[in-house]
Design a protein around this motif. Sequence first.
Motif, PDB file in Angstrom:
ATOM      1  N   SER A 149     -11.823  -2.142  -4.450  1.00  0.00           N
ATOM      2  CA  SER A 149     -12.200  -1.037  -3.488  1.00  0.00           C
ATOM      3  C   SER A 149     -11.071  -1.052  -2.391  1.00  0.00           C
ATOM      4  N   ALA A 150     -11.054  -0.027  -1.596  1.00  0.00           N
ATOM      5  CA  ALA A 150     -10.143  -0.193  -0.380  1.00  0.00           C
ATOM      6  C   ALA A 150     -10.154  -1.255   0.557  1.00  0.00           C
ATOM      7  N   HIS A 185       0.962  -1.036   0.062  1.00  0.00           N
ATOM      8  CA  HIS A 185      -0.110  -0.073   0.007  1.00  0.00           C
ATOM      9  C   HIS A 185       0.796   1.166   0.085  1.00  0.00           C
ATOM     10  N   TYR A 199      -7.263   7.624  -5.886  1.00  0.00           N
ATOM     11  CA  TYR A 199      -7.717   6.949  -4.887  1.00  0.00           C
ATOM     12  C   TYR A 199      -8.871   5.861  -5.056  1.00  0.00           C
ATOM     13  N   ARG A 200      -9.062   4.761  -4.595  1.00  0.00           N
ATOM     14  CA  ARG A 200      -9.882   3.973  -4.658  1.00  0.00           C
ATOM     15  C   ARG A 200     -11.250   4.441  -4.179  1.00  0.00           C
ATOM     16  N   TYR A 210      -8.876  -4.246  -1.241  1.00  0.00           N
ATOM     17  CA  TYR A 210      -7.597  -4.324  -1.472  1.00  0.00           C
ATOM     18  C   TYR A 210      -6.648  -4.530  -0.165  1.00  0.00           C
ATOM     19  N   ARG A 211      -7.201  -3.990   1.182  1.00  0.00           N
ATOM     20  CA  ARG A 211      -6.565  -4.348   2.289  1.00  0.00           C
ATOM     21  C   ARG A 211      -6.417  -5.815   2.654  1.00  0.00           C
ATOM     22  N   SER A 256      -6.382   2.972   0.503  1.00  0.00           N
ATOM     23  CA  SER A 256      -7.311   3.841  -0.283  1.00  0.00           C
ATOM     24  C   SER A 256      -6.710   4.207  -1.575  1.00  0.00           C
ATOM     25  N   VAL A 293     -14.332   3.962  -1.367  1.00  0.00           N
ATOM     26  CA  VAL A 293     -14.284   3.685  -0.042  1.00  0.00           C
ATOM     27  C   VAL A 293     -15.717   3.592   0.173  1.00  0.00           C
TER      28      VAL A 293
END
Length: 269
Positions: A186-187, A115, A242-243, A190-191, A120, A245
């Motif tokens: 999305s954020a 990241h 930015y993705r 991806y996390r 995000s 959120v």
Amino acid sequence: MKVYMMTDLEGVCGVLGFDQWAVPEGRYYDEAKRLLTLEVNAAIEGFCAAGATEIDVIDGHGHGGINQLLLDRRAGYLRGPWPGPYPLMMDESYDVMAFVGQHAKAGTPCAHMAHTGMFSVLDYEVNGLSVGEYGLYTMCGETMGIRTIFGSGDEAFAQEAQALTPGVETVSVKRGINPGSGDECSAEGYRQKNNGARHMHPERARELIRAGAEQALRRFAEAPETFAAIGMRPPYRKVVKYRSVGANPAYTLIRENERCLIELLNTYT
């Protein structure tokens, strides 16, 4: 020889995933801090063997990543208001910069918990160059005449560092196993995407970090020109994608600064 050592948690050998290891509510958060601190101590041993006279350890993980009770007593510990502004307590008194526990930038395939600042962020460019946290901190250091000489983390981070700053000494302590950039995520998605990795034994990782740190500082003392710089020059322009959120859609932030990179990096709106 004064060393500025930036630390993070996600690039540490034995830190297996984000939600259980990298946040205070995680079951293994305290163990992750212990593992990072032991890697930091290994780097301190190497730098001191090579002649370092002063070492400051910067706790760069958002929730904190260093166990001060275990930290080598030869080092100082820096932790300011978080999130703090760039250059994160760096000043011109430092000779070299090092990274321990660092991860690759957002969108890197086969990277472990990759990241850039936050999950995000889809991509972060400065003057057209896509960079992660390593690149951003390194560019800050270069504005003060500080050269980055060492970095440890996952294999994808090591490759990123070598591509950005040829000649930097790197140590890979684990290898991410999930392919793909994850740009479609999305954020929240991806996390979770890059939690898989193959780890070496933590004791072996610390041996390599100690040797790598010593080699890096000895080489810098003898031939500093072998460590390349990113070489960013004004005017500066950043583009941060930015993705999405939750219900908030993806968006792009574009900002410019004619003279000061650090001012630009501290512009968030």
